[in-house]
Write a protein that holds these residues in place. Structure first.
Motif, PDB file in Angstrom:
ATOM      1  N   ARG A 104     -37.161  27.694  23.935  1.00 15.69           N
ATOM      2  CA  ARG A 104     -36.331  28.177  25.037  1.00 15.69           C
ATOM      3  C   ARG A 104     -34.956  27.511  25.019  1.00 15.69           C
ATOM      4  O   ARG A 104     -33.931  28.149  25.234  1.00 15.69           O
ATOM      5  CB  ARG A 104     -37.031  27.903  26.369  1.00 15.69           C
ATOM      6  CG  ARG A 104     -38.335  28.655  26.582  1.00 15.69           C
ATOM      7  CD  ARG A 104     -38.947  28.298  27.929  1.00 15.69           C
ATOM      8  NE  ARG A 104     -40.147  29.061  28.210  1.00 15.69           N
ATOM      9  CZ  ARG A 104     -41.376  28.697  27.894  1.00 15.69           C
ATOM     10  NH1 ARG A 104     -41.561  27.544  27.259  1.00 15.69           N
ATOM     11  NH2 ARG A 104     -42.412  29.456  28.189  1.00 15.69           N
ATOM     12  N   ALA A 105     -34.941  26.199  24.786  1.00 17.24           N
ATOM     13  CA  ALA A 105     -33.669  25.476  24.733  1.00 17.24           C
ATOM     14  C   ALA A 105     -32.843  25.919  23.528  1.00 17.24           C
ATOM     15  O   ALA A 105     -31.612  26.060  23.617  1.00 17.24           O
ATOM     16  CB  ALA A 105     -33.923  23.972  24.676  1.00 17.24           C
ATOM     17  N   VAL A 106     -33.503  26.120  22.387  1.00 19.93           N
ATOM     18  CA  VAL A 106     -32.785  26.580  21.199  1.00 19.93           C
ATOM     19  C   VAL A 106     -32.162  27.946  21.454  1.00 19.93           C
ATOM     20  O   VAL A 106     -30.991  28.189  21.103  1.00 19.93           O
ATOM     21  CB  VAL A 106     -33.744  26.638  19.987  1.00 19.93           C
ATOM     22  CG1 VAL A 106     -33.036  27.260  18.781  1.00 19.93           C
ATOM     23  CG2 VAL A 106     -34.260  25.251  19.640  1.00 19.93           C
ATOM     24  N   ALA A 107     -32.918  28.841  22.073  1.00 23.59           N
ATOM     25  CA  ALA A 107     -32.400  30.176  22.368  1.00 23.59           C
ATOM     26  C   ALA A 107     -31.213  30.094  23.332  1.00 23.59           C
ATOM     27  O   ALA A 107     -30.209  30.802  23.164  1.00 23.59           O
ATOM     28  CB  ALA A 107     -33.506  31.047  22.968  1.00 23.59           C
ATOM     29  N   ALA A 108     -31.310  29.226  24.348  1.00 14.44           N
ATOM     30  CA  ALA A 108     -30.211  29.081  25.307  1.00 14.44           C
ATOM     31  C   ALA A 108     -28.970  28.517  24.629  1.00 14.44           C
ATOM     32  O   ALA A 108     -27.839  28.947  24.912  1.00 14.44           O
ATOM     33  CB  ALA A 108     -30.654  28.172  26.455  1.00 14.44           C
ATOM     34  N   LEU A 109     -29.159  27.544  23.716  1.00 17.16           N
ATOM     35  CA  LEU A 109     -28.016  26.975  22.995  1.00 17.16           C
ATOM     36  C   LEU A 109     -27.334  28.040  22.151  1.00 17.16           C
ATOM     37  O   LEU A 109     -26.096  28.167  22.164  1.00 17.16           O
ATOM     38  CB  LEU A 109     -28.486  25.816  22.113  1.00 17.16           C
ATOM     39  CG  LEU A 109     -27.395  25.141  21.266  1.00 17.16           C
ATOM     40  CD1 LEU A 109     -26.378  24.434  22.147  1.00 17.16           C
ATOM     41  CD2 LEU A 109     -28.014  24.149  20.280  1.00 17.16           C
ATOM     42  N   LEU A 110     -28.105  28.819  21.413  1.00 17.64           N
ATOM     43  CA  LEU A 110     -27.530  29.852  20.564  1.00 17.64           C
ATOM     44  C   LEU A 110     -26.853  30.935  21.387  1.00 17.64           C
ATOM     45  O   LEU A 110     -25.793  31.452  21.000  1.00 17.64           O
ATOM     46  CB  LEU A 110     -28.617  30.456  19.664  1.00 17.64           C
ATOM     47  CG  LEU A 110     -29.234  29.489  18.644  1.00 17.64           C
ATOM     48  CD1 LEU A 110     -30.338  30.184  17.853  1.00 17.64           C
ATOM     49  CD2 LEU A 110     -28.174  28.930  17.708  1.00 17.64           C
ATOM     50  N   ALA A 111     -27.455  31.275  22.540  1.00 19.90           N
ATOM     51  CA  ALA A 111     -26.823  32.271  23.418  1.00 19.90           C
ATOM     52  C   ALA A 111     -25.487  31.757  23.947  1.00 19.90           C
ATOM     53  O   ALA A 111     -24.488  32.491  23.990  1.00 19.90           O
ATOM     54  CB  ALA A 111     -27.771  32.614  24.575  1.00 19.90           C
ATOM     55  N   GLY A 112     -25.467  30.480  24.363  1.00 20.85           N
ATOM     56  CA  GLY A 112     -24.220  29.900  24.863  1.00 20.85           C
ATOM     57  C   GLY A 112     -23.159  29.809  23.788  1.00 20.85           C
ATOM     58  O   GLY A 112     -21.976  30.081  24.041  1.00 20.85           O
ATOM     59  N   MET A 113     -23.542  29.437  22.565  1.00 26.95           N
ATOM     60  CA  MET A 113     -22.585  29.357  21.470  1.00 26.95           C
ATOM     61  C   MET A 113     -22.029  30.735  21.124  1.00 26.95           C
ATOM     62  O   MET A 113     -20.831  30.899  20.862  1.00 26.95           O
ATOM     63  CB  MET A 113     -23.245  28.722  20.248  1.00 26.95           C
ATOM     64  CG  MET A 113     -23.574  27.256  20.430  1.00 26.95           C
ATOM     65  SD  MET A 113     -24.461  26.531  19.007  1.00 26.95           S
ATOM     66  CE  MET A 113     -23.180  26.648  17.740  1.00 26.95           C
ATOM     67  N   THR A 114     -22.899  31.734  21.135  1.00 28.92           N
ATOM     68  CA  THR A 114     -22.442  33.101  20.867  1.00 28.92           C
ATOM     69  C   THR A 114     -21.445  33.554  21.917  1.00 28.92           C
ATOM     70  O   THR A 114     -20.398  34.135  21.601  1.00 28.92           O
ATOM     71  CB  THR A 114     -23.643  34.062  20.823  1.00 28.92           C
ATOM     72  OG1 THR A 114     -24.545  33.645  19.795  1.00 28.92           O
ATOM     73  CG2 THR A 114     -23.181  35.480  20.552  1.00 28.92           C
ATOM     74  N   ALA A 115     -21.761  33.291  23.177  1.00 27.29           N
ATOM     75  CA  ALA A 115     -20.855  33.675  24.264  1.00 27.29           C
ATOM     76  C   ALA A 115     -19.512  32.975  24.133  1.00 27.29           C
ATOM     77  O   ALA A 115     -18.454  33.576  24.348  1.00 27.29           O
ATOM     78  CB  ALA A 115     -21.500  33.340  25.611  1.00 27.29           C
ATOM     79  N   ALA A 116     -19.547  31.684  23.768  1.00 28.66           N
ATOM     80  CA  ALA A 116     -18.297  30.940  23.596  1.00 28.66           C
ATOM     81  C   ALA A 116     -17.451  31.542  22.480  1.00 28.66           C
ATOM     82  O   ALA A 116     -16.228  31.706  22.615  1.00 28.66           O
ATOM     83  CB  ALA A 116     -18.602  29.473  23.307  1.00 28.66           C
ATOM     84  N   LEU A 117     -18.097  31.879  21.368  1.00 32.61           N
ATOM     85  CA  LEU A 117     -17.357  32.433  20.229  1.00 32.61           C
ATOM     86  C   LEU A 117     -16.864  33.843  20.485  1.00 32.61           C
ATOM     87  O   LEU A 117     -15.958  34.327  19.792  1.00 32.61           O
ATOM     88  CB  LEU A 117     -18.237  32.397  18.977  1.00 32.61           C
ATOM     89  CG  LEU A 117     -18.531  30.992  18.435  1.00 32.61           C
ATOM     90  CD1 LEU A 117     -19.570  31.055  17.319  1.00 32.61           C
ATOM     91  CD2 LEU A 117     -17.246  30.335  17.936  1.00 32.61           C
ATOM     92  N   LEU A 118     -17.443  34.515  21.478  1.00 36.32           N
ATOM     93  CA  LEU A 118     -16.957  35.850  21.842  1.00 36.32           C
ATOM     94  C   LEU A 118     -15.664  35.805  22.647  1.00 36.32           C
ATOM     95  O   LEU A 118     -15.046  36.844  22.885  1.00 36.32           O
ATOM     96  CB  LEU A 118     -18.039  36.603  22.633  1.00 36.32           C
ATOM     97  CG  LEU A 118     -19.220  37.113  21.813  1.00 36.32           C
ATOM     98  CD1 LEU A 118     -20.275  37.713  22.728  1.00 36.32           C
ATOM     99  CD2 LEU A 118     -18.756  38.143  20.784  1.00 36.32           C
TER     100      LEU A 118
END
Length: 501
Positions: free
Chosen positions: A407-421
């Motif tokens: 769950r934490a890994v998924a949240a980190l990747l989601a946040g990183m994707t949003a930042a890069l968008l």
């Protein structure tokens, strides 16, 4: 067990100018002799630094008016509150930032953000070392010596050797040295302000940035300041007693960083009006009186070594969080060698100030969501940790699926994707402009997107499982001797070691 023999007494454990034996292992309560005022002056001693003067000048060079620069500085440095928030877990947990991070990610998944942080800390170390080399080269040229390749290599080796000393000795030495240097640096700031402010004529600054340009400047202030220091906070606050009032810990870290950062960046913005050459450290003296060159450049050196000490200390304990089986001081040796080698590459082949701006722009992509995940996890756990489970090599309430909380890994990747968008890094290497930035004229709110999406995703995915973990620990069903999978008891834990790894 811990790597290396722990000190026998609190006095020895916290004595300055002795090699600190504690790494990522738990700091016992009787060794927690730090006080909030020492934490305040430690951060102040690091941030009263020529680098922040240059940051203030850089944002004006992006095309901001002086008023826009002041707004970016004030708003951007409010985010030292994030450093304050991520200094609150150290006294409770008694371990480092990426020891605490294991609660959210699990021991093995925590290696991913730990790796990101190690690269980030080494990057900041290289930044400081390169500037130190540039300062020494400028001093040599002013003294009539033209540094060739051999002399540059000698300067790099000497800078790396000097930089190694204080982080190698550890936490107590860093605190003592930075507490002492803070007063000296404040005096230097007062002299600089007295020299430059009478010559500032804002009528000569005819520029005004767009909203997109202002947000790009804001990213630099936020990433170089409060948000960019969050991954260091608990490395130093963990030596505060557990009984320290949380508001005192928060204010010591937040104000210790914010006050000098605001003052120096405002002075840098004003000095840019006097001389645009101030966007490099060696160009800073051009905004002041001619006689100030030698004292300024000589005093810049201990400033740069001071701030780098925090990064080098944190990169060492981060290597331990990655699982490298070395003692803290051994990790400092490794990091020193790596930082020195990269510094040589940058000095001889890099485009330093362009590379620095790109580095500050990109690191927020992971720092923002990681910060949010750790903070949300702490709040969901009612601000308490199972300390033994944080350092257990296997098992415990934070073990879950083989030491991985997906769950934490998924949240980190989601946040990183949003930042890069929502990132505008079109002038850096690698060059990149996100779809949202392109649609909004080059604006950059990557840091905000990462925090919001990473934190929200983690809260939605993990609130239920964390409640079950809290209930199980409270009922005595789990602890440092039991492994847990998704909030449920999985199997008895094998006898193992807890400690620095």
């Amino acid at each position: 067990m811990t790597s290396g023999r722990a000190p026998a007494t609190a006095e020895v454990a916290n004595e300055a100018f002795r090699v600190e034996q504690r790494g990522i292992d738990l700091v016992p309560d009787d060794e927690r002799t730090m006080r909030p005022r020492q934490l305040f002056w430690m951060w102040a001693g690091a941030i009263w630094n020529v680098e922040f003067l240059v940051y203030g000048a850089l944002i004006v060079s992006f095309g901001l008016s002086f008023g826009q620069a002041v707004l970016a500085v004030v708003v951007g440095n409010l985010f030292y509150s994030l450093l304050g928030l991520l200094s609150l877990q150290g006294p409770e947990a008694g371990t480092t930032a990426f020891g605490v991070s294991r609660a959210a990610f699990g021991r093995n998944a925590n290696r991913l953000p730990s790796l990101f942080n190690w690269f980030t800390q080494v990057g900041f170390e290289v930044e400081g070392l390169v500037i130190i080399v540039f300062v020494v080269e400028a001093l040599l040229r002013r003294g009539g010596v033209q540094p060739g390749t051999g002399l540059k290599i000698l300067v790099i080796v000497a800078a790396v050797a000097v930089q190694f000393i204080v982080p190698f000795l550890g936490h107590a030495t860093i605190t003592r040295v930075l507490n002492s240097l803070a007063i000296v640096f404040i005096v230097v700031f007062a002299v600089m302000a007295a020299l430059v402010l009478p010559h500032v004529d804002l009528a000569h600054l005819h520029q005004h940035a767009t909203w997109a340009g202002w947000t790009t400047a804001l990213v630099l202030v936020v990433s170089a300041g409060g948000l960019g220091w969050t991954e260091n906070g608990n490395d130093f606050s963990r030596y505060l007693p557990r009984s320290t009032p949380k508001h005192r810990t928060f204010l010591a870290a937040a104000l210790g960083g914010a006050i000098p950062s605001v003052l120096l960046e405002l002075l840098g913005a004003a000095a840019y009006v006097v001389s645009p050459h101030i966007t490099t450290v060696t160009g800073v003296p051009s905004a002041f009186a001619a006689w100030f060159f030698w004292p300024f450049m000589l005093l810049a050196l201990p400033q740069l070594f001071a701030i780098n000490s925090l990064d080098l200390y944190s990169s060492g304990v981060t290597l331990q969080a990655l699982g490298l089986p070395v003692q803290r001081w051994g990790a400092v040796i490794i990091d020193t060698i790596v930082a020195g080698a990269v510094t040589a590459v940058v000095v001889f082949q890099g485009r330093f100030y362009n590379d620095l701006s790109g580095f500050l722009d990109y690191i927020v992509a992971w720092v923002g969501p990681w910060f949010a995940i750790v903070l949300v996890d702490w709040l969901l756990r009612r601000r308490r940790y199972d300390r033994a489970a944080l350092v257990a090599e296997s098992g415990g309430v934070y073990w879950r699926n083989g030491g991985i909380n997906w769950r934490a890994v998924a949240a980190l990747l989601a946040g990183m994707t949003a930042a890069l968008l929502w990132t505008d890094a079109q002038y850096y290497v690698p060059s990149y402009m996100s779809p949202i930035s392109a649609a909004t004229g080059g604006s950059d709110l990557s840091w905000l997107m990462g925090i919001l999406v990473g934190g929200s995703a983690y809260a939605l995915l993990s609130a239920g499982s964390i409640r079950r973990e809290i209930d199980l620990v409270g009922a005595g069903a789990v602890g440092s001797g039991t492994a847990v999978l998704d909030g449920g008891v999985r199997q008895p834990r094998r006898p193992g070691r807890s400690g620095r790894r």
